[in-house]
Design a protein around this motif. Structure first.
Motif, short mmCIF file in Angstrom:
data_model
loop_
_atom_site.label_atom_id
_atom_site.label_comp_id
_atom_site.label_asym_id
_atom_site.label_seq_id
_atom_site.Cartn_x
_atom_site.Cartn_y
_atom_site.Cartn_z
N PHE A 96 80.58 43.72 79.48
CA PHE A 96 81.88 43.94 78.82
C PHE A 96 81.94 45.36 78.26
CE2 PHE A 96 83.07 39.26 77.56
CZ PHE A 96 83.26 38.97 78.89
N ASN A 97 80.78 45.96 78.03
CA ASN A 97 80.74 47.33 77.52
C ASN A 97 80.49 48.29 78.69
OD1 ASN A 97 79.72 49.84 76.35
ND2 ASN A 97 79.73 48.71 74.42
N PRO A 98 81.34 49.32 78.84
CA PRO A 98 81.15 50.25 79.97
C PRO A 98 79.80 50.98 79.90
CG PRO A 98 82.84 51.07 78.44
CD PRO A 98 82.50 49.67 78.00
N GLY A 99 79.19 51.00 78.71
CA GLY A 99 77.90 51.69 78.54
C GLY A 99 76.75 50.98 79.22
N GLU A 100 76.91 49.71 79.56
CA GLU A 100 75.81 48.99 80.22
C GLU A 100 75.47 49.62 81.56
OE1 GLU A 100 73.48 47.06 79.81
OE2 GLU A 100 73.08 45.90 81.63
N LYS A 105 73.32 55.80 76.05
CA LYS A 105 72.32 55.78 74.97
C LYS A 105 72.85 55.05 73.73
CE LYS A 105 68.47 57.54 73.10
NZ LYS A 105 67.14 57.80 73.61
N ALA A 106 74.10 55.34 73.36
CA ALA A 106 74.68 54.72 72.15
C ALA A 106 74.77 53.21 72.31
CB ALA A 106 76.06 55.32 71.87
N PHE A 107 75.12 52.75 73.51
CA PHE A 107 75.20 51.30 73.74
C PHE A 107 73.80 50.68 73.66
CE2 PHE A 107 75.44 47.61 76.79
CZ PHE A 107 76.06 46.76 75.90
N ALA A 108 72.82 51.35 74.24
CA ALA A 108 71.44 50.85 74.16
C ALA A 108 70.99 50.76 72.70
CB ALA A 108 70.51 51.74 74.97
N GLN A 109 71.38 51.75 71.90
CA GLN A 109 71.00 51.74 70.48
C GLN A 109 71.67 50.58 69.74
OE1 GLN A 109 71.96 55.83 69.81
NE2 GLN A 109 69.81 56.47 69.74
N GLU A 110 72.92 50.33 70.11
CA GLU A 110 73.64 49.20 69.52
C GLU A 110 72.91 47.88 69.82
OE1 GLU A 110 77.85 47.46 70.74
OE2 GLU A 110 77.96 49.64 70.46
N LEU A 111 72.46 47.72 71.04
CA LEU A 111 71.71 46.52 71.41
C LEU A 111 70.36 46.49 70.68
CD1 LEU A 111 72.26 46.40 75.31
CD2 LEU A 111 73.41 45.01 73.57
N HIS A 127 66.22 46.25 89.62
CA HIS A 127 66.49 47.47 90.40
C HIS A 127 67.66 48.25 89.83
CE1 HIS A 127 69.07 44.34 91.78
NE2 HIS A 127 69.56 44.99 92.83
N ARG A 128 68.25 47.78 88.73
CA ARG A 128 69.44 48.43 88.19
C ARG A 128 69.09 49.30 86.99
NH1 ARG A 128 73.08 46.41 91.37
NH2 ARG A 128 73.08 44.19 91.92
N GLU A 129 69.57 50.52 87.01
CA GLU A 129 69.28 51.45 85.90
C GLU A 129 70.36 51.32 84.84
OE1 GLU A 129 67.79 55.31 87.04
OE2 GLU A 129 67.25 54.49 89.00
N HIS A 130 70.41 50.13 84.23
CA HIS A 130 71.42 49.84 83.23
C HIS A 130 70.80 49.87 81.83
CE1 HIS A 130 74.04 47.56 86.43
NE2 HIS A 130 73.92 48.85 86.67
N ALA A 131 71.68 49.97 80.81
CA ALA A 131 71.21 50.13 79.43
C ALA A 131 70.28 48.99 79.01
CB ALA A 131 72.41 50.22 78.49
N SER A 132 70.64 47.75 79.35
CA SER A 132 69.82 46.62 78.91
C SER A 132 68.58 46.41 79.77
CB SER A 132 70.66 45.34 78.89
OG SER A 132 70.99 44.96 80.22
N VAL A 134 66.80 49.55 81.53
CA VAL A 134 65.93 50.73 81.39
C VAL A 134 66.17 51.49 80.09
CG1 VAL A 134 65.64 51.02 83.89
CG2 VAL A 134 67.49 52.23 82.73
N GLY A 135 67.31 51.25 79.43
CA GLY A 135 67.60 51.94 78.16
C GLY A 135 66.79 51.36 77.01
N LEU A 136 66.80 50.05 76.88
CA LEU A 136 66.12 49.39 75.75
C LEU A 136 64.63 49.72 75.64
CD1 LEU A 136 67.93 45.93 75.54
CD2 LEU A 136 67.90 47.77 73.82
N PRO A 137 63.90 49.77 76.76
CA PRO A 137 62.46 50.08 76.64
C PRO A 137 62.17 51.48 76.08
CG PRO A 137 62.89 49.01 78.72
CD PRO A 137 64.23 49.35 78.13
N THR A 138 63.17 52.38 76.07
CA THR A 138 62.95 53.70 75.46
C THR A 138 63.12 53.61 73.94
OG1 THR A 138 65.27 54.43 75.57
CG2 THR A 138 63.89 54.86 77.52
N LEU A 139 63.65 52.48 73.46
CA LEU A 139 63.97 52.36 72.03
C LEU A 139 63.14 51.32 71.30
CD1 LEU A 139 67.86 52.42 72.52
CD2 LEU A 139 66.42 54.31 71.73
N LEU A 140 62.61 50.34 72.00
CA LEU A 140 61.87 49.24 71.36
C LEU A 140 60.54 49.01 72.08
CD1 LEU A 140 64.69 46.53 70.96
CD2 LEU A 140 63.67 47.91 69.12
N PRO A 141 59.52 48.50 71.36
CA PRO A 141 58.32 48.05 72.05
C PRO A 141 58.74 46.99 73.06
CG PRO A 141 58.06 47.88 69.66
CD PRO A 141 59.49 48.25 69.91
#
Ligand code: ADP
Ligand code: MG
Length: 363
Positions: A96-100, A105-111, A127-132, A134-141
């Motif tokens: 639902f969020n275009p940032g996915e 980065k901002a959407f990944a931070q929100e998650l 295989h998808r380079e989406h925020a949820s 590949v983004g989340l692993p840059t922000l959380l263990p």
């Protein structure tokens, strides 16, 4: 890759990416296989006493805006058949969020703000380079879930098969499967090419193919001449506007006919190869499955189910064919990833896996 086996999430908030992208009809989940596949991970995490498990998933293709029919409430309902713990919650559709899809980065931070650690069990989206993904692993263990672990183990084994193993590839779009076929030819003694992919090989080897579906791009010569690569010798031929198909050898095809399935002689010979193989990897139908040209695919599925071969199988039509047979699930592994399976086999890894490996934080 760190997995959930290495963590203790007591008192922590877990963000769990799953793939609950299930077909809905009138707001009801039709097949809950993808949901069921993640239940062991949820139960495993619950045993460690986290404060919450918030599940992230996408559903359909809402293209960055809220689509009422693609809300996740029916998925939560389907999950409640298996998991009733009030600490488990399914969050709203990440797409639902275009940032996915842009991996914003901002959407990944929100998650990320909703969890202390991230667990990825969405192999089908690996295989998808989406925020949820590949983004989340840059922000959380970040850690692989049990399904992700099982998929990677099974597909890694498929890249080191024992001698005499057989790969089967079907479906369409040869040009997208060149890296896959090249890789399989390095590891497998036999690669059986069916479906529209087989048509491309038939054309490349100078045989007539009538009005069959072929790719615009030609098959690279080094692939076409590889003797490990086998194509059908007979086929079902269909004709536009005619209900009845005819079966004959490939050389016999007429200009206006198109190949709709591998023929019975080919299906018999390929079934024999499957029966004798120690290991089989298979993705993609041998014919136009959705139009009812299923004989070739069903024959191979039956042969595989009745064989002693260990196997890894993926792709919607292939799974549908195999699901009609009874087989030992400890011997035949059904991958939950279609595209992800093909990409893992072609590249030996996936963006989600690299992201988990590179995730620095520890608990
Ligand atoms: P998936 O859709 O499972 O990801 P693919 O897109 O690679 O797999 O291939 C499936 C498609 O291949 C199906 O739509 C099927 O109709 C098509 N196909 C298989 N055999 C033939 C054929 N002989 N001629 C034309 N299309 C074929
Ligand atoms: Mg497709």
């Amino acid at each position: 890759m760190n997995t959930v086996r290495n963590i203790n999430c007591a008192g922590k908030r877990v963000l769990l990416r799953a793939d609950f992208n299930e077909p809905l009809i009138d707001g009801v989940v039709q097949d809950d296989a993808r949901i069921r596949a993640v239940v062991p991970t949820i139960e495993f995490l619950l045993q460690q006493n986290p404060t919450s498990i918030k599940i992230l998933t996408h559903l359909g293709r809402p293209e960055g805006r809220v689509v009422e029919a693609l809300r996740t409430a029916p998925l939560a309902k389907a999950l409640s058949k298996y998991v009733t713990d009030p600490r488990v919650e399914v969050l709203e559709n990440v797409r639902f969020n275009p940032g996915e899809e842009t991996n914003d980065k901002a959407f990944a931070q929100e998650l990320a703000a909703q969890g202390d650690l991230f667990v990825n069990d969405a192999f089908a989206d690996a295989h998808r380079e989406h925020a949820s993904i590949v983004g989340l692993p840059t922000l959380l263990p970040s850690f692989a879930g049990l399904l992700m672990e099982k998929e990677v183990e099974a597909l890694t084994a498929a890249l080191t098969p024992p001698p005499g193993s057989v790969a089967i590839v079907g479906g369409a779009k040869f040009e997208t499967k060149i890296p896959l076929i090249t890789r399989l030819l390095e590891h497998y003694d036999t690669v059986l090419l069916g479906g529209a992919l087989g048509n491309d090989l038939i054309k490349a080897r100078g045989m007539p193919f009538g009005a069959s579906l072929v790719s615009a791009e030609p098959v690279p010569v080094e692939i076409a001449i590889n003797q490990k690569l086998l194509m059908a010798t007979d086929a079902y031929f269909g004709e536009e506007g005619k209900k009845i198909e005819r079966v004959s050898t490939i050389a016999d095809i007429r200009a206006h006919e198109r190949i709709v399935d591998i023929g019975p002689i080919t299906a018999g010979q390929w079934s024999e190869r499957v029966s004798q193989a120690p290991f089989v990897v298979w993705n993609g139908p041998m014919g136009i499955y959705e139009d009812g040209f299923r004989a070739g695919t069903d024959a191979l599925a039956t042969a595989l189910a009745q064989s002693q071969a260990r196997a890894v199988v993926g792709g919607g039509d292939t799974i549908a064919a195999l699901s009609k047979c009874s087989f030992d699930p400890a011997r035949v592994f059904i991958s939950t990833g279609g595209g992800a399976m093909l990409e893992f086999l072609a590249n030996g890894t996936l963006p989600a896996i690299e992201a988990l490996k590179n995730s620095k934080g520890t608990l």
